[in-house]
Enzyme design. Structure first.
Site, PDB file in Angstrom:
ATOM      1  N   HIS A 159       0.796  -1.228   0.000  1.00 41.26           N
ATOM      2  CA  HIS A 159       0.000   0.000   0.000  1.00 41.26           C
ATOM      3  C   HIS A 159       0.831   1.283   0.000  1.00 41.26           C
ATOM      4  CE1 HIS A 159      -4.513   0.896   0.864  1.00 41.26           C
ATOM      5  NE2 HIS A 159      -4.051   1.574  -0.160  1.00 41.26           N
TER       6      HIS A 159
ATOM      7  N   ASP B 280      -9.823  -0.603   3.664  1.00 38.29           N
ATOM      8  CA  ASP B 280      -8.640  -1.227   4.264  1.00 38.29           C
ATOM      9  C   ASP B 280      -8.964  -1.681   5.688  1.00 38.29           C
ATOM     10  OD1 ASP B 280      -5.982  -1.802   5.057  1.00 38.29           O
ATOM     11  OD2 ASP B 280      -5.192  -0.096   3.943  1.00 38.29           O
TER      12      ASP B 280
ATOM     13  N   HIS C 214      -6.586  -1.410   7.776  1.00 34.43           N
ATOM     14  CA  HIS C 214      -5.694  -0.479   8.486  1.00 34.43           C
ATOM     15  C   HIS C 214      -5.899   0.926   7.943  1.00 34.43           C
ATOM     16  CE1 HIS C 214      -3.790  -4.430   7.771  1.00 34.43           C
ATOM     17  NE2 HIS C 214      -3.519  -4.382   9.066  1.00 34.43           N
TER      18      HIS C 214
ATOM     19  N   ASP D 219      -3.369   3.204   7.808  1.00 35.83           N
ATOM     20  CA  ASP D 219      -2.118   3.599   7.140  1.00 35.83           C
ATOM     21  C   ASP D 219      -1.829   5.089   7.250  1.00 35.83           C
ATOM     22  OD1 ASP D 219      -1.902   0.950   6.508  1.00 35.83           O
ATOM     23  OD2 ASP D 219      -2.570   1.163   4.429  1.00 35.83           O
TER      24      ASP D 219
ATOM     25  N   HIS E 127       4.333   1.173   4.243  1.00 38.34           N
ATOM     26  CA  HIS E 127       2.946   0.874   3.809  1.00 38.34           C
ATOM     27  C   HIS E 127       1.939   1.227   4.905  1.00 38.34           C
ATOM     28  CE1 HIS E 127       2.149  -3.523   5.373  1.00 38.34           C
ATOM     29  NE2 HIS E 127       2.801  -2.806   6.263  1.00 38.34           N
TER      30      HIS E 127
ATOM     31  N   ASP F 279      -7.389  -1.974  -0.498  1.00 39.37           N
ATOM     32  CA  ASP F 279      -6.418  -2.936   0.037  1.00 39.37           C
ATOM     33  C   ASP F 279      -7.179  -4.241   0.236  1.00 39.37           C
ATOM     34  OD1 ASP F 279      -4.848  -4.471   1.822  1.00 39.37           O
ATOM     35  OD2 ASP F 279      -3.890  -2.672   2.592  1.00 39.37           O
TER      36      ASP F 279
ATOM     37  N   ASP G 298      -6.755  -6.564   2.078  1.00 37.79           N
ATOM     38  CA  ASP G 298      -6.909  -7.028   3.465  1.00 37.79           C
ATOM     39  C   ASP G 298      -8.155  -6.450   4.129  1.00 37.79           C
ATOM     40  OD1 ASP G 298      -6.226  -4.567   4.687  1.00 37.79           O
ATOM     41  OD2 ASP G 298      -4.115  -5.124   4.904  1.00 37.79           O
TER      42      ASP G 298
ATOM     43  N   GLU H 137      -1.768  -4.978  -1.946  1.00 34.84           N
ATOM     44  CA  GLU H 137      -1.496  -5.925  -0.866  1.00 34.84           C
ATOM     45  C   GLU H 137      -1.957  -7.348  -1.174  1.00 34.84           C
ATOM     46  OE1 GLU H 137       0.284  -5.375   2.004  1.00 34.84           O
ATOM     47  OE2 GLU H 137       0.483  -3.204   1.898  1.00 34.84           O
TER      48      GLU H 137
HETATM   49  N1  LIG Z   1      -1.352  -1.505   4.157  1.00 34.24           N
HETATM   50  C1  LIG Z   1      -1.163  -2.277   5.217  1.00 34.24           C
HETATM   51  N2  LIG Z   1      -1.337  -3.545   5.137  1.00 34.24           N
HETATM   52  N3  LIG Z   1      -0.811  -1.656   6.353  1.00 34.24           N
HETATM   53  C2  LIG Z   1      -0.510  -2.337   7.566  1.00 34.24           C
HETATM   54  C3  LIG Z   1      -0.009  -1.373   8.574  1.00 34.24           C
HETATM   55  C4  LIG Z   1       0.196  -2.031   9.906  1.00 34.24           C
HETATM   56  C5  LIG Z   1       0.657  -1.115  11.009  1.00 34.24           C
HETATM   57  N4  LIG Z   1      -0.355  -0.178  11.347  1.00 34.24           N
HETATM   58  C6  LIG Z   1       1.948  -0.407  10.630  1.00 34.24           C
HETATM   59  O1  LIG Z   1       1.962   0.794  10.564  1.00 34.24           O
HETATM   60  O2  LIG Z   1       2.947  -1.039  10.421  1.00 34.24           O
END
Ligand SMILES: NC(=[NH2+])NCCC[C@H](N)C(=O)O
Length: 524
Positions: free
Chosen positions: A115, A143, A145, A147, A160, A249, A251, A294
């Site tokens: 991402h 997502d 998350h 991010d 990411h 994303d 996920d 992702e």
């Molecule tokens: N695009 C993603 N899968 N992001 C996951 C981020 C996980 C976590 N919040 C980090 O900053 O490392």
């Protein structure tokens, strides 16, 4: 053109055109695999579907960009960020690629990649939309998350987890080579950002969301209101006269539907909800660009799960965005254990631990090496058994390392057969491979050293004798001496062959240990 869509794009001057950028880059996080997804999607027919079933005129350079030439040999952490120079350089170039499509007035689809690449895609679309329409665009970030970590708030240092912070100006850096290239025209406004599907938000990120009053629909909101109402609210917040960049994303989907992702989190969107989001965004007519990120194909070469993106249900609804990722499992198999959404109970966590009995082995590599090792061990076994017969026939002593090699090569054969059986049971644990390979490696390297000493000295060398008495003494003719000479020559060749297979075996065992360690590491 045979497009099935009745929706008129509001912000695209060439609504029947689609720019496609395939990005095989995974430097925004530490696990390999996301970089292989675009090729997997393309070879699974995605572009053909876009062209033939959705009727798009595609603009694609037939490349999956890995941007190797942009990745510096030395890329030290900076403000805690991992691979800062690489991610910055790649996203900068990507922003120009996306910009070049978007400024033509065509929709842009970017296949990731992790991402972090959204820094490039959104920077490129935002600039083009400003230039073409003198407008700011909105971003729908689907997502698990958000991010939005800054380099300082991130625990992992993985970029990411930071793209939104850089795009919205929450994280700033003056160094041109570390995101200093992101200028005002590349940025987005937090008031036009909407999250959907969140369920794994870091503590500092929660604070950022609160402080900046960012519109975010978590899984909790989707459970409470239903996806229909959530989409109504999300699109209502954006308004119907704003171009939309959809950053999807995979996920966001529950690992049940999309296990092939680097950071899976349980309790996600159903496949249908994922489709619904895409359909709703499409129906607005405001979609100007989309990222699909992702997706993992084979973590490193390790994984067998192949995500194939289909546009099936979107097609049925005349949509034009993402549909679903389904997973074709085969071989040595499925998933990395998904993280629990924070609201889930420890009871479920226990169950997750128990069901995790399958591991992702790189099948082609593994099969290739196993075959070589099988051939090698069997050959060594045969050669030393033959040597023993020769010694017995000549009534001379049998050196200890002849039976030693017979034992060691038989052990290797047993180990390989055991591995094959465990693979068939989908129970090949990395620990077994590490242990077995290590023990055999020690045994093989000892044998290799002994055979090397015998071959090349210092005391009496087989190789020296061979060149003296065999190579240098070519006997011909229909006589017993010539037959004896031929036998001697085949013994000399057997020595060399045994040595070569022993060397290859040592490399195999070493590689097995490394590969098994990678599988083990990816799985924890
Ligand atoms: N695009 C993603 N899968 N992001 C996951 C981020 C996980 C976590 N919040 C980090 O900053 O490392």
């Amino acid at each position: 053109m045979t497009t099935t869509s009745m929706v008129q794009p509001k912000f695209l001057s060439k609504g029947d055109e689609l720019g496609v950028v395939a990005v095989g880059f995974s430097g925004g996080q530490c696990k390999p695999g996301v970089d292989a997804a675009p090729s997997a999607l393309i070879s699974n027919g995605l572009l053909t579907q876009l062209r033939e079933e959705l009727g798009y005129k595609l603009f694609h350079d037939d490349q999956v960009h890995s941007y190797k030439d942009l990745i510096p040999a030395h890329d030290p952490d900076f403000r805690g960020m991992k691979n800062p120079l690489a991610v910055s350089a790649v996203t900068r170039t990507l922003s120009e690629q996306v910009y070049s499509h978007a400024k033509e007035g065509r929709c842009v689809l970017t296949l990731g990649g992790d991402h972090s690449i959204a820094i490039g895609t959104i920077a490129g679309t935002a600039k083009a939309i400003r230039e073409r329409l003198d407008r700011e665009m909105a971003v729908i970030w689907v997502d698990a998350h958000c991010d939005i970590n800054t380099p300082e708030s991130s625990d992992s240092g993985n970029i990411h987890g930071m793209p939104v912070a850089f795009l919205a100006g929450l994280a700033k850096e003056s160094r041109e080579d570390i995101f200093g290239w992101i200028k005002k025209e590349n940025m987005i406004s937090l008031s036009k950002l909407v999250y959907i599907g969140l369920r794994d938000v870091d503590r500092p990120e929660k604070q950022i969301l609160r402080d900046n009053k960012i519109k975010a629909f978590s899984m909790h909101d989707i459970d409470r209101h239903g996806i229909g109402k959530v989409m109504e609210m999300a699109l209502g917040h954006i308004g119907n006269d704003t171009p939309i960049h959809l950053s999807f994303d995979v996920d966001a989907l529950d690992p049940l539907w999309a296990p092939s992702t680097g950071t899976p989190v349980r309790g996600g969107l159903t496949l249908r909800e994922g489709d619904f989001i895409a359909e709703c965004v499409h129906e607005t007519g405001c979609l100007v660009a989309m990222d699909l990120v992702e997706n993992v194909r084979g973590k490193g070469a390790t994984r067998v799960t192949i995500p194939s993106l289909r546009l099936s249900s979107v097609l049925e609804k005349a949509g034009r965005a993402i549909s679903h990722c389904d997973n074709l499992e085969s071989g040595f198999s499925p998933g990395q254990s998904p993280k629990m959404a924070s609201s889930e109970s420890t009871m479920t966590e226990v169950i997750v631990q128990r069901v995790r009995t399958k591991y992702h082995w790189p099948p082609i590599q593994l099969n290739f090496w196993i075959l070589i090792m099988l051939v090698g061990s069997a050959t060594i076994l045969g050669i030393f058994a033959n040597f023993i017969t020769v010694q017995q026939q000549l009534q001379v002593g049998i050196p200890w390392y002849f039976p030693y090699w017979i034992t060691v090569s038989s052990l290797a054969l047993i180990f390989i057969l055991l591995m094959l059986w465990l693979i068939s049971q989908r129970q090949l644990l990395p620990g077994i491979v590490i242990m077995g390979s290590f023990i055999l490696f020690v045994l093989w390297i000892v044998g290799l050293i002994v055979v090397s000493i015998e071959l090349w000295g210092p005391v009496g060398s087989v190789s020296g004798n061979c060149s003296l008495y065999v190579d240098g003494n070519n006997v011909q003719g229909p006589n017993i001496e010539a037959l004896a000479w031929l036998e001697q020559r085949s013994i000399c060749q057997s020595w060399t062959a045994a040595w070569a297979f022993e060397l290859v075996g040592c490399v195999f065992l070493l590689w097995m240990m490394i590969m098994a360690y990678q599988v083990y590491r990816d799985d924890i």
